[in-house]
Write a protein that holds these residues in place. Structure first.
Motif, PDB file in Angstrom:
ATOM      1  N   ALA A 121       0.855  -1.187   0.000  1.00 57.64           N
ATOM      2  CA  ALA A 121       0.000   0.000   0.000  1.00 57.64           C
ATOM      3  C   ALA A 121       0.892   1.238   0.000  1.00 57.64           C
ATOM      4  CB  ALA A 121      -0.923   0.020   1.221  1.00 57.64           C
ATOM      5  N   HIS A 122       0.334   2.351  -0.433  1.00 63.33           N
ATOM      6  CA  HIS A 122       1.079   3.611  -0.376  1.00 63.33           C
ATOM      7  C   HIS A 122       0.123   4.769  -0.182  1.00 63.33           C
ATOM      8  CE1 HIS A 122      -0.111   4.532  -4.558  1.00 63.33           C
ATOM      9  NE2 HIS A 122       0.213   3.294  -4.849  1.00 63.33           N
ATOM     10  N   GLU A 123       0.666   5.866   0.272  1.00 65.99           N
ATOM     11  CA  GLU A 123      -0.139   7.053   0.572  1.00 65.99           C
ATOM     12  C   GLU A 123       0.715   8.297   0.311  1.00 65.99           C
ATOM     13  OE1 GLU A 123      -3.641   8.768   1.360  1.00 65.99           O
ATOM     14  OE2 GLU A 123      -3.334   6.605   1.544  1.00 65.99           O
ATOM     15  N   THR A 124       0.092   9.326  -0.291  1.00 60.61           N
ATOM     16  CA  THR A 124       0.799  10.587  -0.546  1.00 60.61           C
ATOM     17  C   THR A 124      -0.153  11.756  -0.329  1.00 60.61           C
ATOM     18  OG1 THR A 124       2.150   9.545  -2.261  1.00 60.61           O
ATOM     19  CG2 THR A 124       2.148  11.937  -2.204  1.00 60.61           C
ATOM     20  N   ALA A 125       0.380  12.867   0.187  1.00 62.76           N
ATOM     21  CA  ALA A 125      -0.420  14.090   0.347  1.00 62.76           C
ATOM     22  C   ALA A 125       0.489  15.309   0.213  1.00 62.76           C
ATOM     23  CB  ALA A 125      -1.123  14.102   1.698  1.00 62.76           C
ATOM     24  N   THR A 126      -0.086  16.394  -0.303  1.00 54.46           N
ATOM     25  CA  THR A 126       0.613  17.669  -0.397  1.00 54.46           C
ATOM     26  C   THR A 126      -0.223  18.738   0.296  1.00 54.46           C
ATOM     27  OG1 THR A 126       1.677  17.094  -2.494  1.00 54.46           O
ATOM     28  CG2 THR A 126       1.539  19.438  -1.951  1.00 54.46           C
ATOM     29  N   PHE A 127       0.378  19.418   1.257  1.00 55.09           N
ATOM     30  CA  PHE A 127      -0.291  20.486   2.018  1.00 55.09           C
ATOM     31  C   PHE A 127       0.330  21.827   1.612  1.00 55.09           C
ATOM     32  CE2 PHE A 127      -0.674  16.616   4.366  1.00 55.09           C
ATOM     33  CZ  PHE A 127      -1.856  16.687   5.087  1.00 55.09           C
ATOM     34  N   THR A 128      -0.485  22.722   1.030  1.00 58.55           N
ATOM     35  CA  THR A 128       0.066  23.991   0.542  1.00 58.55           C
ATOM     36  C   THR A 128      -0.681  25.230   1.030  1.00 58.55           C
ATOM     37  OG1 THR A 128      -1.299  23.937  -1.467  1.00 58.55           O
ATOM     38  CG2 THR A 128       0.879  22.892  -1.583  1.00 58.55           C
ATOM     39  N   TYR A 129      -1.882  25.065   1.563  1.00 61.71           N
ATOM     40  CA  TYR A 129      -2.711  26.233   1.856  1.00 61.71           C
ATOM     41  C   TYR A 129      -1.992  27.204   2.793  1.00 61.71           C
ATOM     42  CZ  TYR A 129      -6.907  28.982   2.688  1.00 61.71           C
ATOM     43  OH  TYR A 129      -7.811  30.009   2.756  1.00 61.71           O
ATOM     44  N   ASP A 130      -1.457  26.690   3.896  1.00 59.02           N
ATOM     45  CA  ASP A 130      -0.657  27.494   4.817  1.00 59.02           C
ATOM     46  C   ASP A 130       0.807  27.057   4.856  1.00 59.02           C
ATOM     47  OD1 ASP A 130      -2.771  29.170   5.846  1.00 59.02           O
ATOM     48  OD2 ASP A 130      -3.491  27.426   6.968  1.00 59.02           O
TER      49      ASP A 130
ATOM     50  N   ASN B 115      -0.799  10.266  10.868  1.00 58.59           N
ATOM     51  CA  ASN B 115      -2.088   9.967  10.235  1.00 58.59           C
ATOM     52  C   ASN B 115      -1.893   9.312   8.869  1.00 58.59           C
ATOM     53  OD1 ASN B 115      -3.488  11.082  12.408  1.00 58.59           O
ATOM     54  ND2 ASN B 115      -3.551  13.121  11.488  1.00 58.59           N
ATOM     55  N   ALA B 116      -0.928   9.828   8.096  1.00 59.43           N
ATOM     56  CA  ALA B 116      -0.643   9.251   6.782  1.00 59.43           C
ATOM     57  C   ALA B 116      -0.098   7.835   6.924  1.00 59.43           C
ATOM     58  CB  ALA B 116       0.347  10.130   6.026  1.00 59.43           C
ATOM     59  N   MET B 117       0.760   7.617   7.911  1.00 58.40           N
ATOM     60  CA  MET B 117       1.308   6.284   8.165  1.00 58.40           C
ATOM     61  C   MET B 117       0.196   5.307   8.536  1.00 58.40           C
ATOM     62  SD  MET B 117       4.633   7.600  10.321  1.00 58.40           S
ATOM     63  CE  MET B 117       5.160   5.992  10.928  1.00 58.40           C
ATOM     64  N   LYS B 118      -0.740   5.758   9.373  1.00 60.85           N
ATOM     65  CA  LYS B 118      -1.854   4.899   9.788  1.00 60.85           C
ATOM     66  C   LYS B 118      -2.755   4.558   8.610  1.00 60.85           C
ATOM     67  CE  LYS B 118      -5.584   4.407  13.191  1.00 60.85           C
ATOM     68  NZ  LYS B 118      -6.564   3.833  12.255  1.00 60.85           N
ATOM     69  N   GLU B 119      -3.070   5.559   7.793  1.00 58.91           N
ATOM     70  CA  GLU B 119      -3.938   5.312   6.637  1.00 58.91           C
ATOM     71  C   GLU B 119      -3.293   4.302   5.697  1.00 58.91           C
ATOM     72  OE1 GLU B 119      -6.534   7.824   3.330  1.00 58.91           O
ATOM     73  OE2 GLU B 119      -5.320   8.877   4.825  1.00 58.91           O
ATOM     74  N   CYS B 120      -1.991   4.435   5.503  1.00 60.77           N
ATOM     75  CA  CYS B 120      -1.268   3.524   4.627  1.00 60.77           C
ATOM     76  C   CYS B 120      -1.279   2.105   5.200  1.00 60.77           C
ATOM     77  CB  CYS B 120       0.174   4.017   4.448  1.00 60.77           C
ATOM     78  SG  CYS B 120       1.108   3.141   3.182  1.00 60.77           S
ATOM     79  N   LEU B 121      -0.983   1.976   6.491  1.00 56.13           N
ATOM     80  CA  LEU B 121      -0.965   0.653   7.116  1.00 56.13           C
ATOM     81  C   LEU B 121      -2.356   0.030   7.097  1.00 56.13           C
ATOM     82  CD1 LEU B 121       0.840  -1.417   8.575  1.00 56.13           C
ATOM     83  CD2 LEU B 121       0.146  -0.359  10.733  1.00 56.13           C
ATOM     84  N   ASP B 122      -3.379   0.809   7.396  1.00 56.05           N
ATOM     85  CA  ASP B 122      -4.745   0.290   7.382  1.00 56.05           C
ATOM     86  C   ASP B 122      -5.125  -0.223   5.986  1.00 56.05           C
ATOM     87  OD1 ASP B 122      -4.956   0.932  10.044  1.00 56.05           O
ATOM     88  OD2 ASP B 122      -6.197   2.730   9.725  1.00 56.05           O
ATOM     89  N   ASN B 123      -4.715   0.517   4.952  1.00 57.52           N
ATOM     90  CA  ASN B 123      -5.037   0.119   3.579  1.00 57.52           C
ATOM     91  C   ASN B 123      -4.298  -1.149   3.153  1.00 57.52           C
ATOM     92  OD1 ASN B 123      -6.787   2.267   3.247  1.00 57.52           O
ATOM     93  ND2 ASN B 123      -5.267   3.588   2.272  1.00 57.52           N
ATOM     94  N   SER B 124      -3.191  -1.432   3.817  1.00 58.77           N
ATOM     95  CA  SER B 124      -2.402  -2.616   3.470  1.00 58.77           C
ATOM     96  C   SER B 124      -3.014  -3.897   4.030  1.00 58.77           C
ATOM     97  CB  SER B 124      -0.975  -2.475   3.992  1.00 58.77           C
ATOM     98  OG  SER B 124      -0.917  -2.665   5.408  1.00 58.77           O
TER      99      SER B 124
END
Length: 352
Positions: free
Chosen positions: A199-208, A247-256
């Motif tokens: 599984a993998h997960e990616t996010a980009t935060f740019t607003y602030d 949170n990203a690590m958890k989402e990735c592990l859960d999806n795996s």
């Protein structure tokens, strides 16, 4: 079909720079005034927070594409593949080739093109390109390689993370002590063997968050302010990472579909020892679990923060038994995670 790392290689620069080498530096505040504390106190506090005792710099004759090539060649040799069978070369970096003493980055041709040239690959269908994705660049390169293979666009990819941050640091900024140089590479391949990317997960935060890491002028106002150096808002990055990376690590592990009790190692970007420890603690807290002893191999103490190179060099060292009191075995599940300029976050769950 599974998608696995079938070979790895790294280049650890030969020039060792210890914290004591900064004792004669003139560290300044952002407004150009000299920091009142003695450098002995500054370096002691720095080690206590980051865990860094030493870092590695490339010798004057090398640039980023040179060390990327060395790591790539070692990964190819480790995997025992014919380099002509590579479909993609993905090279993650952030600052191009910075020659010693130069004031401009060299990005033409791309660094991936130079590596392909140095590998003497003739196959024109081996596509070489650069990735600018902050410190998570190598992890994202593996995610892209995985997508290419799943889509039937590739069978074998070379993914490299290489950087020479020593060429873009402001000597008057305390944060300059964090950064280092290095290169790591992996062959990502379709295989019938068990395991691979789960599984993998990616996010980009740019607003602030877009400018938490940026290029800015030296704190020494007598320097040419048109020459830019890597700068960061350390406190904001720390708070951002602790809030979002677990949170990203958890989402990735859960999806795996893997239970957290089955996780053997976490290979996290070597940014700051205290920050990495806090991220892992918060990650386990999300599952109401205690952090297992030895779950997080570290290389930052001796190698510093080499940006995109930290995770692949850590992986290469781990699988080749070069990290004291750490080992990994066939079938073990590991979690890659990184955070950096963008602000970008990503993670991969992988079975050896």
């Amino acid at each position: 079909m599974n998608i696995k790392i079938t070979g790895s290689g790294s280049y650890i620069p030969t020039e060792i720079v210890s914290n004591s080498d900064f004792l004669n530096h003139c560290f300044m505040n952002e407004d150009g005034t000299r920091i009142a504390q003695a450098n002995e106190i500054i370096t002691q506090k720095f080690k206590g927070i980051t865990g860094i005792e030493e870092r590695r710099y490339v010798s004057d004759d090398l640039v980023t594409s040179d060390i990327a090539f060395i790591a790539a060649k070692r990964a190819i040799e480790d995997s025992k593949i014919d380099p002509e069978t590579l479909d993609y070369i993905i090279l993650a970096h952030n600052f191009g080739n910075q020659k010693k003493g130069a004031i401009q980055a060299d990005l033409m041709p791309s660094l991936a093109t130079r590596v392909k040239h140095d590998l003497r690959i003739k196959n024109p269908k081996c596509v070489a390109y650069d990735m600018i994705f902050g410190c998570p660049g190598w992890v994202e390169g593996v995610i892209q390689a995985t997508a290419f293979i799943k889509a039937g666009m590739a069978k074998k990819c070379l993914v490299i993370g290489a950087e020479t941050l020593s060429r873009v640091v402001d000597p008057h900024d305390r944060d300059s002590m964090i950064y280092s140089d290095g290169a790591g590479a992996t062959i990502i391949e379709a295989t019938k063997n068990e395991g691979g990317v789960l599984a993998h997960e990616t996010a980009t935060f740019t607003y602030d968050e877009a400018n938490y890491l940026y290029f800015g002028g030296s704190f020494n106002k007598e320097y040419n302010q048109d020459i830019r150096y890597i700068k960061m808002h350390g406190r904001k990055i720390y708070e951002f990472a602790l809030t979002n990376v677990p949170n990203a690590m958890k989402e990735c592990l859960d999806n795996s579909g893997i239970e957290i009790q089955s996780l053997k190692k976490i290979l996290i970007h070597q940014a700051n020892e205290k920050m990495d420890e806090a991220i892992v603690q918060r990650f386990y807290k999300l599952y109401e679990e205690e952090v297992p002893e030895g779950i997080m191999p570290m290389s930052i103490h001796k190698l510093g923060n080499s940006s995109v190179a930290t995770v692949p060099t850590l992986y290469d060292s781990l699988v080749k038994g070069k990290i004291e009191n750490q080992s990994i075995n066939k079938g073990d599940v590991i979690l890659f995670a990184s955070v950096g300029a963008g602000m970008n976050i990503n993670a991969i769950v992988y079975r050896m």
